[in-house]
Design an enzyme around this catalytic site. Structure first.
Site, PDB file in Angstrom:
ATOM      1  N   LYS A  11       0.813  -1.222   0.000  1.00 47.78           N
ATOM      2  CA  LYS A  11       0.000   0.000   0.000  1.00 47.78           C
ATOM      3  C   LYS A  11       0.852   1.281   0.000  1.00 47.78           C
ATOM      4  O   LYS A  11       2.065   1.248   0.250  1.00 47.78           O
ATOM      5  CB  LYS A  11      -0.935  -0.027   1.209  1.00 47.78           C
ATOM      6  CG  LYS A  11      -1.970  -1.157   1.143  1.00 47.78           C
ATOM      7  CD  LYS A  11      -2.983  -1.037   2.270  1.00 47.78           C
ATOM      8  CE  LYS A  11      -4.035  -2.123   2.187  1.00 47.78           C
ATOM      9  NZ  LYS A  11      -5.090  -1.973   3.216  1.00 47.78           N
ATOM     10  N   TYR A  51     -12.505  -2.096  -4.015  1.00 44.76           N
ATOM     11  CA  TYR A  51     -13.040  -2.176  -2.650  1.00 44.76           C
ATOM     12  C   TYR A  51     -14.571  -2.071  -2.623  1.00 44.76           C
ATOM     13  O   TYR A  51     -15.139  -1.736  -1.576  1.00 44.76           O
ATOM     14  CB  TYR A  51     -12.424  -1.086  -1.777  1.00 44.76           C
ATOM     15  CG  TYR A  51     -11.024  -1.417  -1.277  1.00 44.76           C
ATOM     16  CD1 TYR A  51     -10.804  -2.520  -0.463  1.00 44.76           C
ATOM     17  CD2 TYR A  51      -9.934  -0.620  -1.591  1.00 44.76           C
ATOM     18  CE1 TYR A  51      -9.540  -2.829   0.008  1.00 44.76           C
ATOM     19  CE2 TYR A  51      -8.660  -0.914  -1.119  1.00 44.76           C
ATOM     20  CZ  TYR A  51      -8.468  -2.026  -0.316  1.00 44.76           C
ATOM     21  OH  TYR A  51      -7.217  -2.319   0.164  1.00 44.76           O
ATOM     22  N   PHE A  59     -15.655   3.751   6.556  1.00 44.74           N
ATOM     23  CA  PHE A  59     -14.286   4.114   6.197  1.00 44.74           C
ATOM     24  C   PHE A  59     -14.027   4.070   4.685  1.00 44.74           C
ATOM     25  O   PHE A  59     -12.901   4.292   4.245  1.00 44.74           O
ATOM     26  CB  PHE A  59     -13.287   3.205   6.929  1.00 44.74           C
ATOM     27  CG  PHE A  59     -13.489   1.727   6.697  1.00 44.74           C
ATOM     28  CD1 PHE A  59     -12.992   1.105   5.564  1.00 44.74           C
ATOM     29  CD2 PHE A  59     -14.159   0.946   7.636  1.00 44.74           C
ATOM     30  CE1 PHE A  59     -13.160  -0.247   5.342  1.00 44.74           C
ATOM     31  CE2 PHE A  59     -14.342  -0.419   7.418  1.00 44.74           C
ATOM     32  CZ  PHE A  59     -13.835  -1.012   6.273  1.00 44.74           C
ATOM     33  N   ARG A  87      -1.953 -14.344   4.864  1.00 44.15           N
ATOM     34  CA  ARG A  87      -2.643 -13.656   5.953  1.00 44.15           C
ATOM     35  C   ARG A  87      -1.880 -13.812   7.276  1.00 44.15           C
ATOM     36  O   ARG A  87      -1.870 -12.890   8.101  1.00 44.15           O
ATOM     37  CB  ARG A  87      -4.088 -14.132   6.049  1.00 44.15           C
ATOM     38  CG  ARG A  87      -4.880 -13.661   4.815  1.00 44.15           C
ATOM     39  CD  ARG A  87      -6.307 -14.135   4.789  1.00 44.15           C
ATOM     40  NE  ARG A  87      -7.149 -13.435   5.756  1.00 44.15           N
ATOM     41  CZ  ARG A  87      -7.619 -12.201   5.587  1.00 44.15           C
ATOM     42  NH1 ARG A  87      -7.309 -11.502   4.514  1.00 44.15           N
ATOM     43  NH2 ARG A  87      -8.396 -11.660   6.485  1.00 44.15           N
ATOM     44  N   THR A  93      -5.579  -7.086  10.581  1.00 44.91           N
ATOM     45  CA  THR A  93      -5.851  -5.837   9.856  1.00 44.91           C
ATOM     46  C   THR A  93      -5.375  -4.623  10.637  1.00 44.91           C
ATOM     47  O   THR A  93      -4.745  -3.712  10.089  1.00 44.91           O
ATOM     48  CB  THR A  93      -7.366  -5.704   9.586  1.00 44.91           C
ATOM     49  OG1 THR A  93      -7.792  -6.857   8.856  1.00 44.91           O
ATOM     50  CG2 THR A  93      -7.685  -4.446   8.797  1.00 44.91           C
ATOM     51  N   ARG A 104       2.380  -6.290   9.342  1.00 41.81           N
ATOM     52  CA  ARG A 104       1.629  -5.148   9.890  1.00 41.81           C
ATOM     53  C   ARG A 104       2.145  -4.749  11.266  1.00 41.81           C
ATOM     54  O   ARG A 104       2.227  -3.553  11.570  1.00 41.81           O
ATOM     55  CB  ARG A 104       0.135  -5.471   9.901  1.00 41.81           C
ATOM     56  CG  ARG A 104      -0.465  -5.396   8.492  1.00 41.81           C
ATOM     57  CD  ARG A 104      -1.796  -6.029   8.425  1.00 41.81           C
ATOM     58  NE  ARG A 104      -2.508  -5.755   7.163  1.00 41.81           N
ATOM     59  CZ  ARG A 104      -3.537  -6.472   6.736  1.00 41.81           C
ATOM     60  NH1 ARG A 104      -3.982  -7.501   7.444  1.00 41.81           N
ATOM     61  NH2 ARG A 104      -4.128  -6.171   5.594  1.00 41.81           N
ATOM     62  N   ASN A 114      -2.099   0.273   6.622  1.00 41.44           N
ATOM     63  CA  ASN A 114      -1.621  -0.989   7.204  1.00 41.44           C
ATOM     64  C   ASN A 114      -0.729  -1.782   6.255  1.00 41.44           C
ATOM     65  O   ASN A 114      -0.608  -3.001   6.364  1.00 41.44           O
ATOM     66  CB  ASN A 114      -2.798  -1.824   7.734  1.00 41.44           C
ATOM     67  CG  ASN A 114      -3.742  -2.292   6.643  1.00 41.44           C
ATOM     68  OD1 ASN A 114      -3.628  -1.886   5.494  1.00 41.44           O
ATOM     69  ND2 ASN A 114      -4.673  -3.148   7.009  1.00 41.44           N
ATOM     70  N   HIS A 117      -2.363  -5.429   1.613  1.00 39.53           N
ATOM     71  CA  HIS A 117      -3.666  -6.086   1.481  1.00 39.53           C
ATOM     72  C   HIS A 117      -3.407  -7.511   1.021  1.00 39.53           C
ATOM     73  O   HIS A 117      -2.494  -7.750   0.228  1.00 39.53           O
ATOM     74  CB  HIS A 117      -4.531  -5.381   0.427  1.00 39.53           C
ATOM     75  CG  HIS A 117      -5.695  -6.219  -0.027  1.00 39.53           C
ATOM     76  ND1 HIS A 117      -6.872  -6.278   0.675  1.00 39.53           N
ATOM     77  CD2 HIS A 117      -5.825  -7.087  -1.069  1.00 39.53           C
ATOM     78  CE1 HIS A 117      -7.700  -7.121   0.064  1.00 39.53           C
ATOM     79  NE2 HIS A 117      -7.083  -7.627  -0.997  1.00 39.53           N
ATOM     80  N   GLU A 128      -9.656 -10.955  -7.504  1.00 38.05           N
ATOM     81  CA  GLU A 128      -8.740  -9.815  -7.343  1.00 38.05           C
ATOM     82  C   GLU A 128      -7.566  -9.904  -8.320  1.00 38.05           C
ATOM     83  O   GLU A 128      -7.114  -8.885  -8.859  1.00 38.05           O
ATOM     84  CB  GLU A 128      -8.266  -9.743  -5.889  1.00 38.05           C
ATOM     85  CG  GLU A 128      -9.405  -9.367  -4.941  1.00 38.05           C
ATOM     86  CD  GLU A 128      -9.030  -9.374  -3.471  1.00 38.05           C
ATOM     87  OE1 GLU A 128      -9.893  -9.032  -2.651  1.00 38.05           O
ATOM     88  OE2 GLU A 128      -7.872  -9.714  -3.134  1.00 38.05           O
TER      89      GLU A 128
HETATM   90  P1  CMP Z   1      -7.648  -4.371   3.450  1.00 37.08           P
HETATM   91  O1  CMP Z   1      -7.216  -5.784   3.682  1.00 37.08           O
HETATM   92  O2  CMP Z   1      -6.992  -3.663   2.321  1.00 37.08           O
HETATM   93  O3  CMP Z   1      -9.231  -4.347   3.228  1.00 37.08           O
HETATM   94  C1  CMP Z   1     -10.008  -3.196   3.517  1.00 37.08           C
HETATM   95  C2  CMP Z   1      -9.234  -2.155   4.227  1.00 37.08           C
HETATM   96  O4  CMP Z   1      -9.982  -1.160   4.876  1.00 37.08           O
HETATM   97  C3  CMP Z   1      -8.428  -2.799   5.325  1.00 37.08           C
HETATM   98  O5  CMP Z   1      -7.383  -3.556   4.769  1.00 37.08           O
HETATM   99  C4  CMP Z   1      -8.004  -1.583   6.146  1.00 37.08           C
HETATM  100  O6  CMP Z   1      -6.763  -1.065   5.753  1.00 37.08           O
HETATM  101  C5  CMP Z   1      -9.075  -0.541   5.803  1.00 37.08           C
HETATM  102  N1  CMP Z   1      -9.787  -0.054   6.968  1.00 37.08           N
HETATM  103  C6  CMP Z   1      -9.834   1.225   7.354  1.00 37.08           C
HETATM  104  N2  CMP Z   1     -10.573   1.355   8.465  1.00 37.08           N
HETATM  105  C7  CMP Z   1     -11.016   0.118   8.790  1.00 37.08           C
HETATM  106  C8  CMP Z   1     -11.835  -0.390   9.841  1.00 37.08           C
HETATM  107  N3  CMP Z   1     -12.340   0.407  10.792  1.00 37.08           N
HETATM  108  N4  CMP Z   1     -12.071  -1.719   9.859  1.00 37.08           N
HETATM  109  C9  CMP Z   1     -11.566  -2.539   8.880  1.00 37.08           C
HETATM  110  N5  CMP Z   1     -10.784  -2.096   7.866  1.00 37.08           N
HETATM  111  C10 CMP Z   1     -10.513  -0.782   7.826  1.00 37.08           C
END
Ligand code: CMP
Length: 140
Positions: A11, A51, A59, A87, A93, A104, A114, A117, A128
């Protein structure tokens, strides 16, 4: 054990801090192989499309703004149980909840920034991967 492919994004927070190589090393040391990779800048439509599953989440707008704020590295990773393995290597996350030694926990700045992805299922990995790569760009 099954040889799988999963989809990964390094990212904008990681590319901004010049951590691309560090992230790739952690993926490779974790047993995954990069079989496709490109550096791209997402536009708004591409970020919203990728997304789309999150579009009702509070968010969503911030997430799309962040993901278009700088270059990202999109990747296809291959390995035994690659979806689950990736993962594990990424960690939770929210970096505050991530295990020691994960990408992370080690590198991420926040739940939004973070660093990486990774697909959450084999089915989503295929979707994807196809969102970013043609078959002839994946060389296993
Ligand atoms: P990702 O795996 O890219 O999938 C969705 C993304 O939303 C997640 O990682 C986070 O970086 C982002 N995100 C931002 N805020 C939140 C939240 N409150 N809960 C979950 N994901 C969030």
């Amino acid at each position: 054990m099954a040889l799988e492919r999963t989809f990964s994004i390094i990212k904008p927070d990681a590319t901004r801090r010049n951590l691309t190589g560090k992230v790739i090393s952690m993926l490779e040391e974790g047993g995954l192989r990069v079989v496709a990779q490109k550096r791209v800048k997402l536009d708004q439509a591409k970020a919203e499309g990728f997304y789309a599953v999150h579009k009702e989440r509070p968010f969503f707008n911030d997430l799309c703004a962040f993901m278009t704020s700088g270059p990202v590295i999109v990747q296809v990773l291959e390995g035994e149980n690659a979806v689950a393995r990736n993962r594990e290597i990424m960690g939770a996350t929210n970096p505050a909840d991530a295990d020691e030694g994960t990408i992370r926990k080690t590198l991420a700045e926040s739940i939004e920034a973070n660093s990486v992805h990774g697909s959450d299922s084999l089915e989503n990995a295929a979707i994807e991967i196809a969102f970013f790569f043609n078959n002839d760009e994946i060389v296993g």
